[in-house]
Write a protein that holds these residues in place. Structure first.
Motif, PDB file in Angstrom:
ATOM      1  N   UNK A 119      13.514   4.759  -8.722  1.00 44.35           N
ATOM      2  CA  UNK A 119      14.506   3.738  -9.074  1.00 44.35           C
ATOM      3  C   UNK A 119      15.597   3.633  -8.015  1.00 44.35           C
ATOM      4  N   UNK A 120      16.062   4.781  -7.522  1.00 44.16           N
ATOM      5  CA  UNK A 120      17.092   4.794  -6.490  1.00 44.16           C
ATOM      6  C   UNK A 120      16.586   4.107  -5.229  1.00 44.16           C
ATOM      7  N   UNK A 121      15.354   4.410  -4.833  1.00 45.94           N
ATOM      8  CA  UNK A 121      14.780   3.815  -3.623  1.00 45.94           C
ATOM      9  C   UNK A 121      14.653   2.300  -3.765  1.00 45.94           C
ATOM     10  N   UNK A 122      14.300   1.835  -4.953  1.00 52.38           N
ATOM     11  CA  UNK A 122      14.158   0.393  -5.173  1.00 52.38           C
ATOM     12  C   UNK A 122      15.497  -0.322  -5.022  1.00 52.38           C
ATOM     13  N   UNK A 123      16.566   0.344  -5.427  1.00 55.66           N
ATOM     14  CA  UNK A 123      17.896  -0.261  -5.351  1.00 55.66           C
ATOM     15  C   UNK A 123      18.590  -0.016  -4.013  1.00 55.66           C
ATOM     16  N   UNK A 124      18.135   0.975  -3.260  1.00 56.43           N
ATOM     17  CA  UNK A 124      18.768   1.363  -1.999  1.00 56.43           C
ATOM     18  C   UNK A 124      17.707   1.606  -0.933  1.00 56.43           C
ATOM     19  N   UNK A 125      16.960   0.582  -0.537  1.00 62.48           N
ATOM     20  CA  UNK A 125      15.843   0.805   0.381  1.00 62.48           C
ATOM     21  C   UNK A 125      16.245   1.406   1.724  1.00 62.48           C
ATOM     22  N   UNK A 126      17.414   1.078   2.226  1.00 64.75           N
ATOM     23  CA  UNK A 126      17.830   1.636   3.513  1.00 64.75           C
ATOM     24  C   UNK A 126      18.093   3.136   3.425  1.00 64.75           C
ATOM     25  N   UNK A 127      18.558   3.601   2.287  1.00 68.82           N
ATOM     26  CA  UNK A 127      18.891   5.019   2.124  1.00 68.82           C
ATOM     27  C   UNK A 127      17.651   5.893   2.094  1.00 68.82           C
ATOM     28  N   UNK A 128      16.505   5.314   1.785  1.00 68.93           N
ATOM     29  CA  UNK A 128      15.291   6.129   1.644  1.00 68.93           C
ATOM     30  C   UNK A 128      14.263   5.843   2.733  1.00 68.93           C
ATOM     31  N   UNK A 129      14.593   5.012   3.698  1.00 70.32           N
ATOM     32  CA  UNK A 129      13.644   4.720   4.774  1.00 70.32           C
ATOM     33  C   UNK A 129      13.603   5.863   5.773  1.00 70.32           C
ATOM     34  N   UNK A 130      12.414   6.115   6.287  1.00 71.24           N
ATOM     35  CA  UNK A 130      12.281   7.114   7.353  1.00 71.24           C
ATOM     36  C   UNK A 130      12.866   6.545   8.640  1.00 71.24           C
ATOM     37  N   UNK A 131      13.488   7.407   9.410  1.00 71.65           N
ATOM     38  CA  UNK A 131      14.045   6.953  10.679  1.00 71.65           C
ATOM     39  C   UNK A 131      12.945   6.952  11.743  1.00 71.65           C
TER      40      UNK A 131
END
Length: 97
Positions: free
Chosen positions: A81-93
């Protein structure tokens, strides 16, 4: 000896961290090496821990402990749920900045 207060107060901060890490490693081992489903492992671990608290401290303490834990996590989003709402926070660099 059981007390009226179920806290990690009997442990040093380092011991408390080691116990938490040990639980995480055991869950990861059962899921990855033993190919068990995560939901089943977590449900089984939860039941075992609540049962152990009840056996040592009594059912009232186990229920109180479960309610306190529930109060602390109720409303917390799952990682999905967090990733769906905050895609930039969970993207791999990729690469370097």
């Amino acid at each position: 000896m059981p007390t009226d207060d179920l806290t990690p107060g009997d442990l040093t901060p380092e011991e408390f961290a080691r116990v938490r890490q040990g639980v995480r490693l055991l869950v990861a081992h059962l899921v990855k090496a033993e190919d068990m489903p995560l939901a089943g492992v977590l449900a089984s671990a939860h039941a075992e821990i609540i049962g152990a608290i009840a056996a040592v401290y009594g059912g009232d303490m186990a229920a109180r402990s479960a309610r306190l834990a529930a109060d602390q996590v109720e409303g917390m989003p799952s990682l999905e749920e967090y990733a769906a709402e905050n895609p930039l926070a969970t993207m791999a660099t990729k690469g370097r900045a």
